[in-house]
Every structure is written in structure tokens, then in C-alpha cells.
Design a protein around this motif. Structure first.
Motif, PDB file in Angstrom:
ATOM      1  N   ALA A 168       0.837  -1.207   0.000  1.00  0.00           N
ATOM      2  CA  ALA A 168       0.000   0.000   0.000  1.00  0.00           C
ATOM      3  C   ALA A 168       0.870   1.256   0.000  1.00  0.00           C
ATOM      4  O   ALA A 168       0.540   2.254  -0.654  1.00  0.00           O
ATOM      5  CB  ALA A 168      -0.934  -0.003   1.206  1.00  0.00           C
ATOM      6  N   THR A 169       1.983   1.201   0.715  1.00  0.00           N
ATOM      7  CA  THR A 169       2.922   2.327   0.740  1.00  0.00           C
ATOM      8  C   THR A 169       3.464   2.606  -0.656  1.00  0.00           C
ATOM      9  O   THR A 169       3.399   3.744  -1.140  1.00  0.00           O
ATOM     10  CB  THR A 169       4.105   2.021   1.687  1.00  0.00           C
ATOM     11  OG1 THR A 169       3.612   1.812   3.000  1.00  0.00           O
ATOM     12  CG2 THR A 169       5.113   3.151   1.694  1.00  0.00           C
ATOM     13  N   GLY A 179       2.291   1.602  -3.533  1.00  0.00           N
ATOM     14  CA  GLY A 179       1.197   1.986  -4.429  1.00  0.00           C
ATOM     15  C   GLY A 179       0.761   3.420  -4.219  1.00  0.00           C
ATOM     16  O   GLY A 179       0.544   4.169  -5.188  1.00  0.00           O
ATOM     17  N   SER A 180       0.635   3.831  -2.981  1.00  0.00           N
ATOM     18  CA  SER A 180       0.189   5.197  -2.672  1.00  0.00           C
ATOM     19  C   SER A 180       1.175   6.242  -3.168  1.00  0.00           C
ATOM     20  O   SER A 180       0.784   7.246  -3.773  1.00  0.00           O
ATOM     21  CB  SER A 180      -0.006   5.366  -1.160  1.00  0.00           C
ATOM     22  OG  SER A 180      -1.043   4.538  -0.710  1.00  0.00           O
ATOM     23  N   PHE A 181       2.458   6.000  -2.933  1.00  0.00           N
ATOM     24  CA  PHE A 181       3.458   6.961  -3.393  1.00  0.00           C
ATOM     25  C   PHE A 181       3.552   6.983  -4.921  1.00  0.00           C
ATOM     26  O   PHE A 181       3.775   8.032  -5.519  1.00  0.00           O
ATOM     27  CB  PHE A 181       4.824   6.688  -2.760  1.00  0.00           C
ATOM     28  CG  PHE A 181       4.898   7.093  -1.313  1.00  0.00           C
ATOM     29  CD1 PHE A 181       4.408   8.307  -0.878  1.00  0.00           C
ATOM     30  CD2 PHE A 181       5.459   6.248  -0.371  1.00  0.00           C
ATOM     31  CE1 PHE A 181       4.473   8.683   0.465  1.00  0.00           C
ATOM     32  CE2 PHE A 181       5.532   6.610   0.976  1.00  0.00           C
ATOM     33  CZ  PHE A 181       5.027   7.830   1.385  1.00  0.00           C
ATOM     34  N   THR A 182       3.361   5.832  -5.542  1.00  0.00           N
ATOM     35  CA  THR A 182       3.358   5.789  -7.009  1.00  0.00           C
ATOM     36  C   THR A 182       2.173   6.579  -7.561  1.00  0.00           C
ATOM     37  O   THR A 182       2.327   7.355  -8.515  1.00  0.00           O
ATOM     38  CB  THR A 182       3.316   4.326  -7.509  1.00  0.00           C
ATOM     39  OG1 THR A 182       4.452   3.639  -6.999  1.00  0.00           O
ATOM     40  CG2 THR A 182       3.305   4.260  -9.016  1.00  0.00           C
ATOM     41  N   VAL A 183       1.007   6.402  -6.969  1.00  0.00           N
ATOM     42  CA  VAL A 183      -0.178   7.171  -7.389  1.00  0.00           C
ATOM     43  C   VAL A 183       0.067   8.664  -7.189  1.00  0.00           C
ATOM     44  O   VAL A 183      -0.279   9.486  -8.050  1.00  0.00           O
ATOM     45  CB  VAL A 183      -1.439   6.699  -6.615  1.00  0.00           C
ATOM     46  CG1 VAL A 183      -2.601   7.668  -6.790  1.00  0.00           C
ATOM     47  CG2 VAL A 183      -1.842   5.301  -7.068  1.00  0.00           C
ATOM     48  N   ALA A 184       0.678   9.036  -6.081  1.00  0.00           N
ATOM     49  CA  ALA A 184       0.967  10.452  -5.818  1.00  0.00           C
ATOM     50  C   ALA A 184       1.892  11.027  -6.881  1.00  0.00           C
ATOM     51  O   ALA A 184       1.689  12.152  -7.354  1.00  0.00           O
ATOM     52  CB  ALA A 184       1.588  10.618  -4.427  1.00  0.00           C
ATOM     53  N   GLY A 226       0.166   6.952   1.921  1.00  0.00           N
ATOM     54  CA  GLY A 226       1.469   6.300   1.871  1.00  0.00           C
ATOM     55  C   GLY A 226       2.224   6.427   3.180  1.00  0.00           C
ATOM     56  O   GLY A 226       2.853   5.465   3.638  1.00  0.00           O
ATOM     57  N   VAL A 227       2.168   7.588   3.783  1.00  0.00           N
ATOM     58  CA  VAL A 227       2.846   7.798   5.070  1.00  0.00           C
ATOM     59  C   VAL A 227       2.207   6.922   6.157  1.00  0.00           C
ATOM     60  O   VAL A 227       2.915   6.295   6.959  1.00  0.00           O
ATOM     61  CB  VAL A 227       2.814   9.291   5.466  1.00  0.00           C
ATOM     62  CG1 VAL A 227       3.238   9.500   6.904  1.00  0.00           C
ATOM     63  CG2 VAL A 227       3.690  10.103   4.520  1.00  0.00           C
ATOM     64  N   VAL A 228       0.879   6.873   6.175  1.00  0.00           N
ATOM     65  CA  VAL A 228       0.189   6.034   7.165  1.00  0.00           C
ATOM     66  C   VAL A 228       0.540   4.567   6.942  1.00  0.00           C
ATOM     67  O   VAL A 228       0.845   3.837   7.891  1.00  0.00           O
ATOM     68  CB  VAL A 228      -1.347   6.257   7.101  1.00  0.00           C
ATOM     69  CG1 VAL A 228      -2.094   5.227   7.926  1.00  0.00           C
ATOM     70  CG2 VAL A 228      -1.694   7.668   7.562  1.00  0.00           C
ATOM     71  N   ALA A 229       0.527   4.127   5.686  1.00  0.00           N
ATOM     72  CA  ALA A 229       0.856   2.729   5.386  1.00  0.00           C
ATOM     73  C   ALA A 229       2.304   2.415   5.744  1.00  0.00           C
ATOM     74  O   ALA A 229       2.607   1.336   6.272  1.00  0.00           O
ATOM     75  CB  ALA A 229       0.587   2.435   3.907  1.00  0.00           C
TER      76      ALA A 229
END
Length: 147
Positions: free
Chosen positions: A52-53, A55-60, A132-135
Motif C-alpha cells: 500500500a505504501t 502503491g500510494s506513493f506511485t499514485v501520488a 502512503g505515510v500512514v501505510a
């Protein structure tokens, strides 16, 4: 005002791309270092938040790049501007002001539409960064407490 807003949104978009890409790079480096240790095993519960981390940073990053791309906005054609100083130079003051105001309104309207789209993309990008930070925090907590 909309041109300054566009410049500020572009700067924010670049900072989202830079910070998210840096965090992914750092995470990859730390992951490579940690996993090279003898006997290291990532706890199974940490795999999902780790993915999830990433993925989230990639989406960002993707949203930040999309926010930064150039957007169309209307400006007066060169022929229109040339006409203002030639055949319309003798127009009365009210007509001249109205023509200039109309051209400015078109430009501002299309700039604002593009800026609003940039702002929405940046809102989503920052939300992805926060996730991403939370994950990442969850991953670290699991890795530290389970190991």
C-alpha cells in the motif's frame, strides 16, 4: 492572479513528485539494506501495508505529474491584437475597453478551468501521499513489534 495561481500549483505538483519519488527511493534502499541482513524475514502482516505504501506513493507521483502538465488556455490571436492597433485604433473608449475586457475574460476563464483541474489532481496526490505515510508507519510498527 490566475497565472500566479498556475505557477504555485505547478510548484506544488513538482514538490509532490519529488517528495514521493524520494520516499519510494529511500524505502527501496532501506528495504534492500534490511533484507540483506542474515535471518531477516518481513512479517507477513507487513506485506499489505508495504505494498500500500509503494502503491500510494506511485499514485501520488503520477497525479503530481498529471497536475504539472501544460493545460490549454485561450489568449488573443496575434491578428486580433494587430487589429486593435490598426483598424480599431480609432474606436471609441467604451468599445475599446469592452473588447479588451472580453479578451481578458476568455483568458482568465480558461486559465481558471485548468487551474481548478490542477488543484483537484494535487488534492488527490496529497491524499495519496498521506495514505502512503500512514501505510509506511504501519509497516514499520508491524516490523518492529513482530520481529
Amino acid at each position: 492572479m490566475e497565472r500566479e495561481r498556475r505557477a504555485a500549483l505547478d510548484a506544488r505538483g513538482l514538490s509532490v513528485v519529488t517528495s514521493s519519488a524520494s520516499l519510494v527511493t529511500l524505502l527501496t534502499a532501506v528495504g534492500a539494506f534490511v533484507t540483506s541482513e542474515k535471518g531477516f524475514t518481513l512479517p507477513g502482516a507487513a506485506v499489505v501495508p508495504l505494498l500500500a505504501t509503494l502503491g500510494s506513493f506511485t499514485v501520488a507521483v503520477v497525479l503530481g505529474i498529471l497536475a504539472n502538465r501544460s493545460r490549454y488556455y485561450h489568449v488573443a490571436l496575434a491578428e486580433t491584437l494587430y487589429g486593435m492597433v490598426t483598424e480599431h485604433w480609432g474606436d471609441d473608449e467604451i468599445d475599446s475597453r469592452n473588447n479588451v475586457a472580453e479578451l481578458n475574460i476568455r483568458t482568465i476563464h480558461t486559465l481558471r478551468l485548468g487551474n481548478d483541474m490542477k488543484a483537484n489532481l494535487l488534492t488527490w496526490a496529497l491524499s495519496a501521499q498521506l495514505m502512503g505515510v500512514v501505510a509506511l508507519s504501519t509497516t514499520v510498527i508491524i516490523a518492529v513489534t513482530v520481529s
